[in-house]
Design a protein around this motif. Structure first.
Motif, PDB file in Angstrom:
ATOM      1  N   GLY A 123      63.334  97.949   0.682  1.00 31.64           N
ATOM      2  CA  GLY A 123      63.614  97.080   1.811  1.00 31.64           C
ATOM      3  C   GLY A 123      62.450  96.174   2.158  1.00 31.64           C
ATOM      4  O   GLY A 123      62.627  95.002   2.506  1.00 31.64           O
ATOM      5  N   GLU A 124      61.228  96.710   2.072  1.00 30.94           N
ATOM      6  CA  GLU A 124      60.045  95.883   2.337  1.00 30.94           C
ATOM      7  C   GLU A 124      59.979  94.717   1.369  1.00 30.94           C
ATOM      8  O   GLU A 124      59.694  93.583   1.755  1.00 30.94           O
ATOM      9  CB  GLU A 124      58.777  96.734   2.259  1.00 30.94           C
ATOM     10  CG  GLU A 124      58.626  97.653   3.459  1.00 30.94           C
ATOM     11  CD  GLU A 124      57.354  98.472   3.396  1.00 30.94           C
ATOM     12  OE1 GLU A 124      56.369  98.035   2.739  1.00 30.94           O
ATOM     13  OE2 GLU A 124      57.347  99.546   4.023  1.00 30.94           O
ATOM     14  N   LYS A 125      60.270  95.000   0.111  1.00 30.74           N
ATOM     15  CA  LYS A 125      60.279  93.940  -0.904  1.00 30.74           C
ATOM     16  C   LYS A 125      61.392  92.927  -0.599  1.00 30.74           C
ATOM     17  O   LYS A 125      61.183  91.722  -0.676  1.00 30.74           O
ATOM     18  CB  LYS A 125      60.476  94.563  -2.290  1.00 30.74           C
ATOM     19  CG  LYS A 125      60.388  93.591  -3.428  1.00 30.74           C
ATOM     20  CD  LYS A 125      60.510  94.304  -4.760  1.00 30.74           C
ATOM     21  CE  LYS A 125      60.473  93.306  -5.896  1.00 30.74           C
ATOM     22  NZ  LYS A 125      60.643  93.950  -7.200  1.00 30.74           N
ATOM     23  N   PHE A 126      62.547  93.428  -0.227  1.00 34.19           N
ATOM     24  CA  PHE A 126      63.711  92.581   0.110  1.00 34.19           C
ATOM     25  C   PHE A 126      63.363  91.640   1.283  1.00 34.19           C
ATOM     26  O   PHE A 126      63.595  90.441   1.227  1.00 34.19           O
ATOM     27  CB  PHE A 126      64.910  93.464   0.450  1.00 34.19           C
ATOM     28  CG  PHE A 126      66.104  92.717   0.956  1.00 34.19           C
ATOM     29  CD1 PHE A 126      66.975  92.083   0.069  1.00 34.19           C
ATOM     30  CD2 PHE A 126      66.371  92.659   2.299  1.00 34.19           C
ATOM     31  CE1 PHE A 126      68.093  91.405   0.536  1.00 34.19           C
ATOM     32  CE2 PHE A 126      67.490  91.978   2.791  1.00 34.19           C
ATOM     33  CZ  PHE A 126      68.347  91.350   1.888  1.00 34.19           C
ATOM     34  N   PHE A 127      62.805  92.215   2.359  1.00 33.48           N
ATOM     35  CA  PHE A 127      62.530  91.418   3.558  1.00 33.48           C
ATOM     36  C   PHE A 127      61.329  90.495   3.407  1.00 33.48           C
ATOM     37  O   PHE A 127      61.223  89.498   4.101  1.00 33.48           O
ATOM     38  CB  PHE A 127      62.368  92.324   4.780  1.00 33.48           C
ATOM     39  CG  PHE A 127      63.662  92.916   5.254  1.00 33.48           C
ATOM     40  CD1 PHE A 127      64.719  92.113   5.665  1.00 33.48           C
ATOM     41  CD2 PHE A 127      63.839  94.298   5.287  1.00 33.48           C
ATOM     42  CE1 PHE A 127      65.908  92.642   6.089  1.00 33.48           C
ATOM     43  CE2 PHE A 127      65.032  94.845   5.720  1.00 33.48           C
ATOM     44  CZ  PHE A 127      66.072  94.021   6.129  1.00 33.48           C
ATOM     45  N   ARG A 128      60.423  90.818   2.495  1.00 31.35           N
ATOM     46  CA  ARG A 128      59.259  89.960   2.265  1.00 31.35           C
ATOM     47  C   ARG A 128      59.703  88.559   1.815  1.00 31.35           C
ATOM     48  O   ARG A 128      59.058  87.567   2.133  1.00 31.35           O
ATOM     49  CB  ARG A 128      58.354  90.594   1.209  1.00 31.35           C
ATOM     50  CG  ARG A 128      56.901  90.264   1.423  1.00 31.35           C
ATOM     51  CD  ARG A 128      55.958  91.043   0.525  1.00 31.35           C
ATOM     52  NE  ARG A 128      55.854  92.432   0.936  1.00 31.35           N
ATOM     53  CZ  ARG A 128      56.020  93.467   0.135  1.00 31.35           C
ATOM     54  NH1 ARG A 128      56.303  93.291  -1.142  1.00 31.35           N
ATOM     55  NH2 ARG A 128      55.911  94.687   0.573  1.00 31.35           N
TER      56      ARG A 128
END
Length: 131
Positions: A123-128
């Motif tokens: 999710g962190e990668k997605f939202f970045r």
């Protein structure tokens, strides 16, 4: 009247009375009781009083009661409100539920308790990418 206030926009007593299809006198009495009970805040501006939910915890309680209610929480004319609305700090309605489910299925969000989520590494990668 409480479900109308879920979008966090303050409303005057007359507007809330119309939405609830009750007399202004009845609305005034109910609003007074809801303020005394800690459900609502009231802010006076000139000759008008504007009512809003007392906080996020009240909105969550109203939504939880709506989920178990045997009668519809929203009127049929409120289709758009049932589809998508904001409720204090989150997206709600059918769209909010579908979006949350999709983010869970794709492992962007992981349930943390009964009503909370945590953002996964994925999710962190997605939202970045949204910054």
């Amino acid at each position: 009247m409480l479900t109308v206030l879920l979008d966090a926009r303050p409303r005057c007593a007359g507007e809330l009375a119309r939405e609830a299809d009750i007399s202004p006198q009845s609305a005034s009495m109910h609003l007074s009781q809801l303020c005394n009970g800690g459900f609502l805040h009231v802010k006076k501006q000139g000759r008008y009083r504007y009512y809003s939910l007392a906080g996020r915890h009240i909105a969550q309680a109203i939504e939880a009661l709506g989920a178990v209610s045997t009668s519809p929480t929203f009127k049929p004319r409120d289709r758009d409100l049932c589809f998508a609305r904001t409720c204090y700090d989150h997206l709600a309605g059918v769209l909010g539920v579908k979006l949350t489910s999709a983010l869970e299925r794709s492992r962007v969000l992981a349930p943390q308790g009964q009503m909370e989520y945590t953002i996964t590494a994925r999710g962190e990668k997605f939202f970045r990418h949204w910054q």
